[in-house]
Design a protein around this motif. Structure first.
Motif, PDB file in Angstrom:
ATOM      1  N   VAL A   8       0.828  -1.204   0.000  1.00 34.33           N
ATOM      2  CA  VAL A   8       0.000   0.000   0.000  1.00 34.33           C
ATOM      3  C   VAL A   8       0.865   1.258   0.000  1.00 34.33           C
ATOM      4  O   VAL A   8       0.572   2.238  -0.670  1.00 34.33           O
ATOM      5  CB  VAL A   8      -0.934   0.006   1.225  1.00 34.33           C
ATOM      6  CG1 VAL A   8      -1.884   1.184   1.166  1.00 34.33           C
ATOM      7  CG2 VAL A   8      -1.729  -1.280   1.296  1.00 34.33           C
ATOM      8  N   ALA A   9       1.965   1.212   0.769  1.00 37.62           N
ATOM      9  CA  ALA A   9       2.837   2.383   0.875  1.00 37.62           C
ATOM     10  C   ALA A   9       3.567   2.661  -0.430  1.00 37.62           C
ATOM     11  O   ALA A   9       3.822   3.817  -0.772  1.00 37.62           O
ATOM     12  CB  ALA A   9       3.844   2.168   2.004  1.00 37.62           C
ATOM     13  N   ALA A  10       3.918   1.602  -1.165  1.00 38.31           N
ATOM     14  CA  ALA A  10       4.609   1.761  -2.455  1.00 38.31           C
ATOM     15  C   ALA A  10       3.959   0.804  -3.448  1.00 38.31           C
ATOM     16  O   ALA A  10       4.460  -0.296  -3.683  1.00 38.31           O
ATOM     17  CB  ALA A  10       6.094   1.460  -2.299  1.00 38.31           C
ATOM     18  N   PRO A  11       2.835   1.194  -4.035  1.00 36.96           N
ATOM     19  CA  PRO A  11       2.053   0.257  -4.859  1.00 36.96           C
ATOM     20  C   PRO A  11       2.838  -0.267  -6.059  1.00 36.96           C
ATOM     21  O   PRO A  11       3.407   0.510  -6.825  1.00 36.96           O
ATOM     22  CB  PRO A  11       0.867   1.112  -5.324  1.00 36.96           C
ATOM     23  CG  PRO A  11       0.789   2.227  -4.342  1.00 36.96           C
ATOM     24  CD  PRO A  11       2.202   2.503  -3.930  1.00 36.96           C
ATOM     25  N   PRO A  12       2.881  -1.587  -6.228  1.00 34.95           N
ATOM     26  CA  PRO A  12       3.532  -2.173  -7.404  1.00 34.95           C
ATOM     27  C   PRO A  12       2.549  -2.297  -8.565  1.00 34.95           C
ATOM     28  O   PRO A  12       1.363  -1.994  -8.422  1.00 34.95           O
ATOM     29  CB  PRO A  12       3.952  -3.550  -6.899  1.00 34.95           C
ATOM     30  CG  PRO A  12       2.855  -3.912  -5.931  1.00 34.95           C
ATOM     31  CD  PRO A  12       2.417  -2.614  -5.291  1.00 34.95           C
ATOM     32  N   ASP A  13       3.046  -2.746  -9.722  1.00 33.66           N
ATOM     33  CA  ASP A  13       2.159  -3.038 -10.850  1.00 33.66           C
ATOM     34  C   ASP A  13       1.592  -4.444 -10.748  1.00 33.66           C
ATOM     35  O   ASP A  13       0.518  -4.726 -11.264  1.00 33.66           O
ATOM     36  CB  ASP A  13       2.935  -2.905 -12.171  1.00 33.66           C
ATOM     37  CG  ASP A  13       3.471  -1.494 -12.370  1.00 33.66           C
ATOM     38  OD1 ASP A  13       2.664  -0.556 -12.340  1.00 33.66           O
ATOM     39  OD2 ASP A  13       4.691  -1.341 -12.528  1.00 33.66           O
ATOM     40  N   LYS A  14       2.323  -5.302 -10.045  1.00 28.02           N
ATOM     41  CA  LYS A  14       2.007  -6.722 -10.071  1.00 28.02           C
ATOM     42  C   LYS A  14       2.448  -7.344  -8.757  1.00 28.02           C
ATOM     43  O   LYS A  14       3.426  -6.906  -8.151  1.00 28.02           O
ATOM     44  CB  LYS A  14       2.781  -7.331 -11.252  1.00 28.02           C
ATOM     45  CG  LYS A  14       2.645  -8.803 -11.505  1.00 28.02           C
ATOM     46  CD  LYS A  14       3.462  -9.097 -12.769  1.00 28.02           C
ATOM     47  CE  LYS A  14       3.470 -10.570 -13.107  1.00 28.02           C
ATOM     48  NZ  LYS A  14       4.259 -10.831 -14.326  1.00 28.02           N
ATOM     49  N   VAL A  15       1.728  -8.352  -8.303  1.00 27.01           N
ATOM     50  CA  VAL A  15       2.091  -9.008  -7.043  1.00 27.01           C
ATOM     51  C   VAL A  15       1.936 -10.512  -7.189  1.00 27.01           C
ATOM     52  O   VAL A  15       1.042 -11.005  -7.885  1.00 27.01           O
ATOM     53  CB  VAL A  15       1.238  -8.486  -5.870  1.00 27.01           C
ATOM     54  CG1 VAL A  15      -0.229  -8.821  -6.060  1.00 27.01           C
ATOM     55  CG2 VAL A  15       1.723  -9.039  -4.546  1.00 27.01           C
ATOM     56  N   GLU A  16       2.856 -11.241  -6.575  1.00 31.64           N
ATOM     57  CA  GLU A  16       2.756 -12.693  -6.471  1.00 31.64           C
ATOM     58  C   GLU A  16       2.860 -13.079  -5.002  1.00 31.64           C
ATOM     59  O   GLU A  16       3.530 -12.397  -4.219  1.00 31.64           O
ATOM     60  CB  GLU A  16       3.864 -13.386  -7.268  1.00 31.64           C
ATOM     61  CG  GLU A  16       3.765 -13.158  -8.763  1.00 31.64           C
ATOM     62  CD  GLU A  16       4.531 -14.198  -9.559  1.00 31.64           C
ATOM     63  OE1 GLU A  16       4.591 -15.361  -9.100  1.00 31.64           O
ATOM     64  OE2 GLU A  16       5.063 -13.842 -10.624  1.00 31.64           O
ATOM     65  N   MET A  17       2.209 -14.187  -4.651  1.00 31.22           N
ATOM     66  CA  MET A  17       2.213 -14.634  -3.253  1.00 31.22           C
ATOM     67  C   MET A  17       2.885 -15.998  -3.130  1.00 31.22           C
ATOM     68  O   MET A  17       2.547 -16.932  -3.864  1.00 31.22           O
ATOM     69  CB  MET A  17       0.790 -14.698  -2.706  1.00 31.22           C
ATOM     70  CG  MET A  17       0.111 -13.343  -2.567  1.00 31.22           C
ATOM     71  SD  MET A  17      -1.526 -13.442  -1.775  1.00 31.22           S
ATOM     72  CE  MET A  17      -2.510 -14.022  -3.162  1.00 31.22           C
ATOM     73  N   ILE A  18       3.844 -16.093  -2.213  1.00 32.84           N
ATOM     74  CA  ILE A  18       4.465 -17.364  -1.838  1.00 32.84           C
ATOM     75  C   ILE A  18       4.021 -17.646  -0.413  1.00 32.84           C
ATOM     76  O   ILE A  18       4.319 -16.877   0.503  1.00 32.84           O
ATOM     77  CB  ILE A  18       6.003 -17.283  -1.932  1.00 32.84           C
ATOM     78  CG1 ILE A  18       6.433 -16.934  -3.360  1.00 32.84           C
ATOM     79  CG2 ILE A  18       6.633 -18.603  -1.488  1.00 32.84           C
ATOM     80  CD1 ILE A  18       7.930 -16.694  -3.507  1.00 32.84           C
ATOM     81  N   ILE A  19       3.305 -18.738  -0.220  1.00 30.50           N
ATOM     82  CA  ILE A  19       2.574 -18.951   1.036  1.00 30.50           C
ATOM     83  C   ILE A  19       2.872 -20.342   1.591  1.00 30.50           C
ATOM     84  O   ILE A  19       2.988 -21.326   0.845  1.00 30.50           O
ATOM     85  CB  ILE A  19       1.053 -18.801   0.808  1.00 30.50           C
ATOM     86  CG1 ILE A  19       0.743 -17.413   0.246  1.00 30.50           C
ATOM     87  CG2 ILE A  19       0.276 -19.036   2.086  1.00 30.50           C
ATOM     88  CD1 ILE A  19      -0.694 -17.218  -0.159  1.00 30.50           C
ATOM     89  N   SER A  20       2.984 -20.423   2.885  1.00 28.48           N
ATOM     90  CA  SER A  20       3.173 -21.708   3.549  1.00 28.48           C
ATOM     91  C   SER A  20       1.936 -22.590   3.373  1.00 28.48           C
ATOM     92  O   SER A  20       0.796 -22.104   3.421  1.00 28.48           O
ATOM     93  CB  SER A  20       3.427 -21.494   5.042  1.00 28.48           C
ATOM     94  OG  SER A  20       3.325 -22.713   5.747  1.00 28.48           O
ATOM     95  N   LYS A  21       2.184 -23.884   3.170  1.00 34.81           N
ATOM     96  CA  LYS A  21       1.079 -24.837   3.033  1.00 34.81           C
ATOM     97  C   LYS A  21       0.229 -24.903   4.299  1.00 34.81           C
ATOM     98  O   LYS A  21      -0.918 -25.355   4.262  1.00 34.81           O
ATOM     99  CB  LYS A  21       1.634 -26.226   2.716  1.00 34.81           C
ATOM    100  CG  LYS A  21       2.317 -26.326   1.362  1.00 34.81           C
ATOM    101  CD  LYS A  21       2.974 -27.692   1.182  1.00 34.81           C
ATOM    102  CE  LYS A  21       3.726 -27.762  -0.150  1.00 34.81           C
ATOM    103  NZ  LYS A  21       4.449 -29.049  -0.304  1.00 34.81           N
ATOM    104  N   ASP A  22       0.795 -24.486   5.423  1.00 35.61           N
ATOM    105  CA  ASP A  22       0.076 -24.558   6.690  1.00 35.61           C
ATOM    106  C   ASP A  22      -0.891 -23.400   6.904  1.00 35.61           C
ATOM    107  O   ASP A  22      -1.662 -23.408   7.865  1.00 35.61           O
ATOM    108  CB  ASP A  22       1.068 -24.589   7.865  1.00 35.61           C
ATOM    109  CG  ASP A  22       1.949 -25.830   7.826  1.00 35.61           C
ATOM    110  OD1 ASP A  22       1.470 -26.864   7.334  1.00 35.61           O
ATOM    111  OD2 ASP A  22       3.103 -25.739   8.286  1.00 35.61           O
ATOM    112  N   SER A  23      -0.829 -22.396   6.054  1.00 38.18           N
ATOM    113  CA  SER A  23      -1.709 -21.229   6.227  1.00 38.18           C
ATOM    114  C   SER A  23      -3.152 -21.626   6.013  1.00 38.18           C
ATOM    115  O   SER A  23      -3.486 -22.310   5.041  1.00 38.18           O
ATOM    116  CB  SER A  23      -1.336 -20.117   5.242  1.00 38.18           C
ATOM    117  OG  SER A  23      -0.024 -19.658   5.474  1.00 38.18           O
ATOM    118  N   LYS A  24      -4.018 -21.179   6.903  1.00 38.68           N
ATOM    119  CA  LYS A  24      -5.441 -21.515   6.810  1.00 38.68           C
ATOM    120  C   LYS A  24      -6.260 -20.224   6.770  1.00 38.68           C
ATOM    121  O   LYS A  24      -6.237 -19.444   7.696  1.00 38.68           O
ATOM    122  CB  LYS A  24      -5.867 -22.363   8.011  1.00 38.68           C
ATOM    123  CG  LYS A  24      -5.166 -23.713   8.083  1.00 38.68           C
ATOM    124  CD  LYS A  24      -5.697 -24.540   9.238  1.00 38.68           C
ATOM    125  CE  LYS A  24      -4.942 -25.859   9.383  1.00 38.68           C
ATOM    126  NZ  LYS A  24      -5.051 -26.710   8.208  1.00 38.68           N
ATOM    127  N   GLY A  25      -6.949 -20.014   5.658  1.00 37.24           N
ATOM    128  CA  GLY A  25      -7.824 -18.842   5.544  1.00 37.24           C
ATOM    129  C   GLY A  25      -7.107 -17.578   5.115  1.00 37.24           C
ATOM    130  O   GLY A  25      -7.688 -16.716   4.470  1.00 37.24           O
TER     131      GLY A  25
END
Length: 382
Positions: A8-25
């Motif tokens: 939010v502070a420095a908006p990019p053009d594009k974003v990708e998410m790398i997430i732990s398999k254990d994350s729920k919700g």
């Protein structure tokens, strides 16, 4: 908000998410929040990794860097576990990419890679940016320009009312109960009760500032007056306190003479399912919210604190500071022992919910209190 404030502070053009398999919700919540930002491309589906497998984490980071080699790449490890953070740091160093950590407690973004002498960026957001992180939007429900008098009169009256003590609180209570209705209306003598000379002087001041007209007092001390419209009544009913806090918040300055808050908004409704949710005064300090609730009638009810906490939980929880402000004075054991006991319980309830309480005896200091709670909060924000 703490997890995506870097975006939010420095908006990019594009974003990708790398997430732990254990994350729920959390992936679904993050996706909803990111979708609320216009012109932000969310690439592919999230990459799920084993949070304890550094090789897998490195491969994920390298795959992102490889397919985005024509972009300037920033890895944000604010919400990352330790092992993926180390992996992202290694890949950032390999490819000379930027890697950041958002230190929300100190309201700054730290450039971890590349290492630089000047590697700190202060966070400055407006309320719309902040609410976007929760998939919310602001709707202002009270416009000061709809009252029938100049805005300076509104400020002068709110300042007068803020310093008047219990006598003014009693007069405003009478006005609230007697002046209900719609549109332009005359309040007859029969709706009043006998007023003392000093109480009548309060109503004369309200008339002098233009919020009521044709004020009269009969031989029994009852009064009659006229209201021009519903907005004037809403202001007198309690809007004046919100407006007073709003103006004081906007006037807060730091030691360099700059505004303390990057955004201050008045009477903000947050559309949601079920009951109406509103923030009386919303102040943004370096990407964090100060949520102020103002009450002029029956203020010391614990239900008000529960409502304040419930609304703030929708837009930040402990990432926000909660303040409860009233023009009513704290009851004393000598004059009102029962009320004083209830007030003590009210304060305990506020402390349990991490709410700052400001009563009429400290209302004249609200500007400095707001500044203190922004920069050195009583209850630490995340």
């Amino acid at each position: 908000m703490p997890h995506i404030i870097g975006l939010v502070a420095a908006p990019p053009d594009k974003v990708e998410m790398i997430i732990s398999k254990d994350s729920k919700g959390q992936p679904e919540q993050a996706y909803r929040a990111l979708k609320s930002f216009p012109h932000l491309e969310i690439y592919r589906d999230p990459i799920f990794i084993d949070a304890y497998n550094i090789r897998e984490a490195r491969e994920a980071c390298r795959s992102v860097a490889e397919r985005n080699k024509d972009f300037e790449i920033t890895f944000d490890i604010t919400s990352s576990a330790k092992i993926p953070s180390f992996a992202a740091r290694d890949v950032a160093r390999e490819g000379n990419h930027r890697l950041i950590f958002v230190d929300s407690y100190n309201h700054r973004i730290i450039n971890v890679v590349p290492e630089q002498s000047a590697n700190i960026v202060e966070i400055q957001l407006n309320l719309d940016d902040y609410l976007n992180c929760y998939g919310r939007r602001a709707v202002n429900t009270f416009q000061i320009d709809k009252i029938s008098v100049p805005e300076k009169n509104a400020y002068d009256l709110s300042t007068y009312l803020s310093t008047g003590g219990t006598q003014i609180a009693e007069c405003l209570a009478l006005l609230r109960s007697s002046a209900q209705g719609k549109g332009k209306r005359t309040i007859p003598f029969r709706k009043s009760k006998p007023l003392s000379v000093k109480q009548y002087e309060v109503f004369k001041e309200v008339e002098n500032y233009g919020f009521i007209s044709q004020l009269q007092r009969d031989s029994s001390g009852r009064i009659s007056f006229q209201l021009a419209n519903d907005f004037d009544f809403k202001f007198l009913e309690g809007g004046w306190l919100e407006y007073f806090v709003f103006v004081q918040a906007k006037s807060c300055k730091d030691e360099n003479g700059n505004a303390v808050f990057s955004d201050v908004q008045l009477s903000v409704e947050i559309p949601s399912n079920g009951e109406r949710k509103e923030i009386d005064v919303a102040c943004i300090y370096r990407g964090q919210l100060l949520h102020v609730s103002c009450k002029t009638a029956s203020p010391f009810k614990t239900a008000h604190l529960d409502e304040l906490r419930a609304v703030s939980d929708l837009v930040g929880g402990d990432f926000a500071t909660r303040m409860f402000v009233t023009n009513n004075y704290p009851p004393t054991p000598e004059k009102a022992p029962k009320e004083a006991k209830k007030y003590k319980a009210f304060l305990a309830h506020a402390e349990a919910r991490k709410v700052i309480v400001v009563c009429g005896d400290r209302l004249s200091q609200i500007s400095s209190i707001l500044k203190q709670q922004a920069t050195r909060p009583t209850y630490s924000r995340i």
